[in-house]
Design an enzyme around this catalytic site. Structure first.
Site, PDB file in Angstrom:
ATOM      1  N   ASP A  13       0.883  -1.170   0.000  1.00 20.00           N
ATOM      2  CA  ASP A  13       0.000   0.000   0.000  1.00 20.00           C
ATOM      3  C   ASP A  13       0.920   1.219   0.000  1.00 20.00           C
ATOM      4  O   ASP A  13       1.545   1.531   1.008  1.00 20.00           O
ATOM      5  CB  ASP A  13      -0.878  -0.025   1.261  1.00 20.00           C
ATOM      6  CG  ASP A  13      -1.634   1.289   1.486  1.00 20.00           C
ATOM      7  OD1 ASP A  13      -1.654   2.129   0.569  1.00 20.00           O
ATOM      8  OD2 ASP A  13      -2.195   1.460   2.589  1.00 20.00           O
ATOM      9  N   LYS A  75       2.523  11.190  -3.499  1.00 18.14           N
ATOM     10  CA  LYS A  75       1.522  10.462  -4.279  1.00 18.14           C
ATOM     11  C   LYS A  75       0.586  11.417  -5.013  1.00 18.14           C
ATOM     12  O   LYS A  75       0.061  11.091  -6.073  1.00 18.14           O
ATOM     13  CB  LYS A  75       0.723   9.567  -3.322  1.00 18.14           C
ATOM     14  CG  LYS A  75      -0.283   8.672  -3.986  1.00 18.14           C
ATOM     15  CD  LYS A  75      -0.827   7.729  -2.962  1.00 18.14           C
ATOM     16  CE  LYS A  75      -1.954   6.885  -3.481  1.00 18.14           C
ATOM     17  NZ  LYS A  75      -2.435   5.960  -2.457  1.00 18.14           N
ATOM     18  N   ASP A 175     -13.226   5.005   1.339  1.00 18.49           N
ATOM     19  CA  ASP A 175     -11.787   5.073   1.635  1.00 18.49           C
ATOM     20  C   ASP A 175     -11.319   6.526   1.592  1.00 18.49           C
ATOM     21  O   ASP A 175     -11.155   7.104   0.518  1.00 18.49           O
ATOM     22  CB  ASP A 175     -11.048   4.213   0.585  1.00 18.49           C
ATOM     23  CG  ASP A 175      -9.537   4.196   0.804  1.00 18.49           C
ATOM     24  OD1 ASP A 175      -9.042   4.904   1.691  1.00 18.49           O
ATOM     25  OD2 ASP A 175      -8.857   3.452   0.065  1.00 18.49           O
TER      26      ASP A 175
END
Ligand code: AMP
Length: 624
Positions: A13, A75, A175
């Protein structure tokens, strides 16, 4: 007997804020801890003054002390070809991410020993092809063979699904992490886990909530002291760090006091903040963003063809779902409690390990099978009727509609638009708008050699293949001649992809070499533990008002590392001054820079203190 072909496969992850790696052990996914026993690592990279690359908790502590030598939340820039600057160097987002994955690989190597390893890496469902490609590349640069890129909500559902295979039903995976928001509807039927629809927002997460709190605190400081702390890079980093702490405390408490006596300086005097922020105020700051997530839930339910009442379980994933208001909104919407047995920080890595286990055979007995969907429509640019009057270029013809189960191959027939046309340009887009200029361009190629036919249209078959990694291959065939051209979109975007990959390899090798030159392995950090503690203590003390940093410097208790940092900051200030001053002053500043650089190189306490004193005096005179 040892199987020489055995290549361990793990699930990763790669998060905006934190990252984790997991594997299958005795039929269950388990996090691979670091040698220090850490289950997740902050996704932060720091290059210290000696050129050592530091990743994780220690790098996070350095964010405030050395904002210009650290990278966080990389990210959010994944897929961009804009380099990020760190410690005077420029790294592509995938290169910076490779440093994070490399740190995770150390955990894996400690478990399995050196040697080749495969990885499944997760991405937000809403990541575009470039972002997936960049993620895959990051994994490869870190030394993994990247077997599969999977969507984070799918991974979370897999982690949950493995334990609940006999409970058929419809789940909603919400999420909300540090940088992205994803919501998916997933159906479990006889061990088949099927993603029905997925949507989200690539730029919404806990990071944004932190910045809202930074703005709140900054407005307060502007009101009290007339200075905007956000203009001072160090003050901004300090406030961001504080904002995250405040935000987390507000998940436990209904109000929090912020006491920072030294945030920035104005007229050579410290400017601080002392205020209170309540949970209600915080929720009001982020209310618009939380409402956006609710709108996405409605959108995904509509796409999946379900009403809120038909949802059996709601899985909350991502650190930001610890904000109590999130569960409250879910309760209001669905009239039921979200599940609490899904670990918000670990579910995605565990699910990636489940996918890895399904691939390696470690879980093939389980009977669990997962399918995923394409989160965007993909198609090509065509002539399109405009206001019922004319044909205009730039219309969007979807070939794979969004939420189609993948892998998928679809072919559509198109015709040449002008008589005698001998070539067609295939422009590839993804998105939902009927005009391509509002969608995301993936690439373009030319199909040539179409027979010159002035009497009628030539037919062209366009085929889209979308694989399980979310990577698209497009081909076009002239029907009458059979001539075909095809392109993998990742190559279409980066014709020089192999070349640029090699450049990245080289850049990272140089970084590692620089660190090795100082005879420090990449598993050690350039700062001694006591130094880190000292930096933390100094910042804490400054925050609490027990002492101020200058007083500590004068007390002579500091180690060379902390002095080096101070010298480095002064050098930056001096460099910034150079083009703002006249020639005679410039010579003085150059001397100061030389002095500081010599002291940094020598790493000698006395020399550093002397250079710092001289530089401080000189700069104060010139900056006034
Ligand atoms: P993830 O990307 O899933 O690791 O989530 C990280 C995000 O969750 C960061 O923005 C954290 O600040 C946030 N977070 C972690 N714990 C809490 C908490 N207790 N309350 C609010 N946000 C949190």
């Amino acid at each position: 007997m040892k199987n020489n072909n055995f290549r361990p496969i793990v699930g990763i992850d790669l998060g905006t804020t934190n990252s984790a790696v997991a594997y299958i052990h005795n039929g269950k996914p388990e996090i691979i801890e670091s040698q220090e026993g850490k289950r997740i690592i902050p996704s932060v990279v720091l290059i210290d003054l000696k050129g050592n690359i530091i990743v994780g908790e220690d790098a996070r502590s350095g964010l405030v002390a050395m904002p210009d030598r650290s990278i966080a939340a990389v990210k959010r820039q994944m897929g961009s070809d804009k380099p990020i600057s760190i410690a005077g160097q420029a790294l592509l987002p995938e290169e910076a991410s490779a440093l994070i994955i490399k740190e995770l690989k150390r955990h894996v190597d400690a478990l399995y020993g050196e040697g080749e390893k495969e990885a499944v890496i997760t991405v937000p469902a809403y990541f575009t092809d470039e972002q997936r490609r960049a993620t895959k590349e990051a994994g490869e640069l870190a030394g993994f063979a990247v077997e599969r890129i999977i969507n984070e909500p799918t991974a979370a559902a897999l982690a949950y699904g493995l334990d609940h295979m006999d409970e058929d039903g419809v789940y909603l995976v919400y999420d909300l992490g540090g940088g992205t928001f994803d919501v998916s509807v997933v159906e479990m039927m006889n061990g088949l886990l099927e993603v029905k629809a997925s949507t989200g927002n690539r730029q919404l997460g806990g990071e944004d909530f932190d910045w809202k709190v930074v703005d709140f605190l900054s407005e307060k400081i502007i009101g009290d002291a007339g200075v905007d702390p956000r203009e001072d890079i160090r003050a901004k980093a300090l406030l961001k760090d504080e904002a995250e702490k405040v935000k987390k405390q507000l998940s436990e408490n209904t109000s929090v006091t912020v006491e920072l006596p030294l945030v920035t300086v104005k007229d050579n005097k410290p400017v601080g903040i002392s205020t209170e922020i309540t949970r209600e105020q915080f929720i009001a700051l982020i209310d618009n963003q939380l409402q956006e997530t609710i709108e996405s839930i409605y959108a995904v339910l509509k796409d999946a063809g379900h009403s809120p009442q038909e949802i059996d379980e709601i899985l909350l994933v991502g650190g930001s779902t610890r904000i109590p208001r999130v569960a409250e909104l879910i309760r209001e919407l669905f009239g039921k409690e979200p599940r609490t047995d899904v670990h918000p920080d670990e579910a995605v890595a565990l699910g990636a390990a489940v996918q890895a286990g399904l691939k390696s055979g470690a879980l093939s007995e389980s009977g669990l099978v997962a399918t995923d969907v394409a989160p965007f429509s993909m198609g090509i640019a065509v002539l399109k009727e405009w206001k019922g009057l004319t044909q205009r270029p730039g219309g969007f013809a979807p070939i794979i509609p969004r939420n189609t189960t993948i892998p998928v191959t679809r072919t559509e027939k198109f015709g040449t638009s002008a008589p005698g046309q001998t070539a067609v340009s295939i422009e590839i887009y993804q998105g939902e708008h009927e005009w391509v200029k509002h969608n995301h361009r993936l690439g373009e190629f030319l199909l040539e050699g179409i027979p010159e036919n002035v009497n009628k249209q030539e037919e062209v078959d366009v085929t889209f293949r979308y694989n399980l990694n979310g990577i698209l291959e497009v081909s076009a065939k002239c029907v009458s001649t059979g001539k075909e051209m095809s392109v993998v979109v990742q190559d279409a975007l980066r014709r020089d992809s192999n070349e640029s990959f090699q450049e990245s390899v080289q850049r990272l090798e140089n970084l590692w070499k620089n660190a090795d030159a100082d005879d420090i392995g990449d598993d050690e950090i350039g700062y001694a533990d006591e130094d880190w503690k000292m930096i933390d203590d100094l910042l804490d003390e400054a925050a609490l008002g027990k002492s101020d940093i200058d007083a500590d410097y004068e007390s002579g208790e500091l180690t060379p590392t902390v002095l080096e940092e101070e010298a480095f900051q002064l050098r930056e200030r001096a460099l910034n001054l150079l083009d703002k001053i006249d020639e005679s002053a410039r010579n003085k500043v150059r001397m100061v820079i030389d002095l500081l650089e010599a002291a940094i190189t020598e790493n000698d306490v006395e020399q550093l203190e002397k250079a710092i004193d001289e530089a401080t005096d000189a700069l104060i005179d010139l900056e006034l």
